[in-house]
Enzyme design. Structure first.
Site, PDB file in Angstrom:
ATOM      1  N   SER A 163      24.755  -3.110  94.437  1.00 42.50           N
ATOM      2  CA  SER A 163      23.481  -3.277  94.904  1.00 42.50           C
ATOM      3  C   SER A 163      23.104  -2.071  95.668  1.00 42.50           C
ATOM      4  O   SER A 163      22.967  -1.204  94.995  1.00 42.50           O
ATOM      5  CB  SER A 163      23.334  -4.678  95.712  1.00 42.50           C
ATOM      6  N   ASP A 179      16.138  -1.988  95.028  1.00 38.31           N
ATOM      7  CA  ASP A 179      17.666  -1.596  95.327  1.00 38.31           C
ATOM      8  C   ASP A 179      18.118  -1.214  94.037  1.00 38.31           C
ATOM      9  O   ASP A 179      17.566  -1.108  93.085  1.00 38.31           O
ATOM     10  CB  ASP A 179      18.256  -2.706  96.038  1.00 38.31           C
ATOM     11  N   ASP A 235      20.385  -2.283  91.890  1.00 42.08           N
ATOM     12  CA  ASP A 235      20.408  -3.329  90.521  1.00 42.08           C
ATOM     13  C   ASP A 235      19.156  -3.977  90.356  1.00 42.08           C
ATOM     14  O   ASP A 235      18.834  -4.711  89.635  1.00 42.08           O
ATOM     15  CB  ASP A 235      21.508  -4.219  90.446  1.00 42.08           C
ATOM     16  N   ASP A 253      17.181  -6.283  91.893  1.00 44.22           N
ATOM     17  CA  ASP A 253      17.082  -7.540  92.188  1.00 44.22           C
ATOM     18  C   ASP A 253      16.387  -8.096  93.617  1.00 44.22           C
ATOM     19  O   ASP A 253      16.150  -9.076  93.962  1.00 44.22           O
ATOM     20  CB  ASP A 253      18.368  -8.504  92.008  1.00 44.22           C
TER      21      ASP A 253
END
Length: 487
Positions: free
Chosen positions: A104, A247, A249, A251
């Site tokens: 993340s 961010d 990834d 999401d």
């Protein structure tokens, strides 16, 4: 888990890259699939989707996860380096398990694995089920350092991005952002090109900004000072209506207004839920209280921090017969549990954190109202949040600090908190221990302390009537924490 130090945080298993050996990642994946077998969601011969972010360690970990899938008799379906919600959308549509290799927003010396069941994220009971599994590591397959002796190449990637892009083109409508000039801060986000493609498909003129060949840990809850300065510079230089980013990834959203001022994720969540005409909204206790003060929603629910808890609250709302159920986190990641309607179109549920929906909802709302993004904020009650953290602060030390503030009865706890932070915000009138320790003061200011669930950090969330005051008390509270030692 004990030997490696790789443990479950608020969103999957995470740890230092050096600890996430092939053997550890293999074991986690095998434990996940064995647990899915016990639930009837996996069996030999069934496909398992996997994808990853752009960290240097991700390809190796993906290969270890794919090896575990094959060892369990499954078929590894590699979906490429794509956003977590794009992977989830694909896997949910096929009703197959999936996993995302990502750390993340945290630095790339750490990584993680996020697991999904066939229709949603794994929740806390699933983590316990995984933890209870006995795994045959077939030790001959690994060397002394835990590396696979014969790692295999990942299979050719299948395309999952087309359906993800089409989901939002269908909902918002081609041309819905025409006339808008949008910057996309790409850095090292895995969804950086998808975000450009989406904005262009919706009719916006896009300016690509800040693409990086090395990983940059963009935290949407604690934006780096250099990113604050860059956004202001870009907005002025390129005459932008907004700047979009995510961010690692992709999401968690990050959107700046026409002045280059980044919006807080919890404010973004309120605006998105309002655009979607939501009736029931779930969000963690750390999110801005403008949610309730706005009066826009029939029902709200406060949870512990982390998407599993938001999902549990949304599922509970559905069981109670609620309609129009959604949720969001303070980082801005938005989750849909019910179909939603806006502008005569319907959007299907996607019960996992997504960055695209809230940003596009804000842009579409601003365009429909013929106003700048900053004007949307003026419709909200004047409540502002700020978050930051003390890095390299061991979790045990964070827990020690909180324990010192939580001894005794409620009155004694309020007094203890006030003794430490009274000079910052005054008299404590309430404490909430839903997740960490959240204090409300007589002047309606808030100081919320919480150890991070996936990194050695002590986070501090604050709320006040102005953005400047929220930032001021956050800095003051962190300064107090850095020097405070319990008696």
């Amino acid at each position: 888990m004990v030997q490696s130090g790789v443990a479950f945080g608020t969103s999957g298993a995470r740890g230092p890259v050096v600890a996430m050996t092939d053997a550890v990642c293999f074991a986690y994946t095998a434990g996940f699939l064995q647990h899915m077998t016990s639930l009837g969601e996996f069996a030999p011969g069934k496909s398992v989707a996997l994808a990853g972010d752009l960290r240097p360690s991700t390809p190796r970990i993906l290969a270890a996860c794919a090896a575990a899938i094959e060892a369990q008799g499954g078929i590894a379906v590699f979906c490429g380096f794509v956003p977590s919600p794009a992977l989830a959308l694909h896997a949910f549509s096929l009703k197959i398990p999936s996993l995302m290799v990502t750390g993340s927003h945290i630095p790339d010396d750490r990584n993680g694995i996020k697991f999904n069941r066939v229709a949603g994220e794994v929740l806390k009971p699933d983590e316990a089920g995984m933890k209870a599994q006995q795994i045959d590591l077939r030790t001959g397959d690994f060397d002394e350092a835990g590396a696979l002796r014969q790692p295999k190449a990942l299979p050719e990637a299948v395309d999952v991005t087309g359906a993800y892009i089409q989901r939002y083109v269908d909902f918002f409508g081609a041309g819905s952002l025409s006339g808008m000039r949008v910057g996309v801060y790409q850095h090292s986000a895995v969804g950086r090109d998808i975000l450009v493609a989406l904005c262009e498909a919706l009719g916006a003129e896009v300016k690509v900004l800040g693409r990086s060949a090395t990983f940059i840990p963009v935290d949407t809850e604690a934006v780096r000072p250099e990113d604050v300065a860059l956004a202001r510079q870009w907005a002025a230089e390129h005459k932008l209506d907004a700047i979009l980013s995510t961010d690692g990834d992709s999401d968690r959203p990050l959107i700046a207004d026409e002045h280059g001022e980044w919006l807080r994720g919890d404010v973004l969540g309120i605006l998105c839920a309002h655009y979607l005409n939501a009736q029931c909204v779930a969000t963690p206790v750390s999110s801005n209280t403008a949610l309730e003060k706005s009066g826009w929603f029939a029902h709200t629910a406060r949870t512990r921090i982390g998407s599993p808890y938001v999902i549990e609250a949304m599922e509970s709302a559905l069981k109670q017969g609620r309609q129009g159920v959604c949720g969001y986190e303070a980082n801005g990641g938005f989750l849909l549990m019910s179909p939603m309607q806006a502008a005569g179109r319907e959007l299907a549920p996607l019960p996992t954190r997504d960055a695209v929906l809230p940003m596009l909802a804000v842009l579409a709302s601003a365009r429909a109202k013929a106003c700048p993004v900053s004007a949307l904020l003026a419709a909200l009650p004047p409540r502002f949040t700020c978050s930051d953290r003390i890095q390299n602060f061991p979790t045990a030390l964070s827990q020690e600090r909180l324990a010192a503030l939580q001894s005794g009865n409620e009155a004694e706890q309020r007094q203890a908190f006030e003794q430490v932070f009274g000079e910052v915000s005054g008299t404590v009138i309430g404490l909430d221990a839903t997740d960490g320790l959240r204090a409300t003061f007589a002047n309606e200011e808030v100081i919320h302390l919480r150890p991070s669930g996936n990194a050695p950090e002590l986070r501090c969330y604050t709320e006040a009537s102005t953005a400047a005051r929220a930032a001021q008390i956050n800095a003051a509270a962190l300064s107090v924490l850095a020097g405070w030692r319990p008696a």
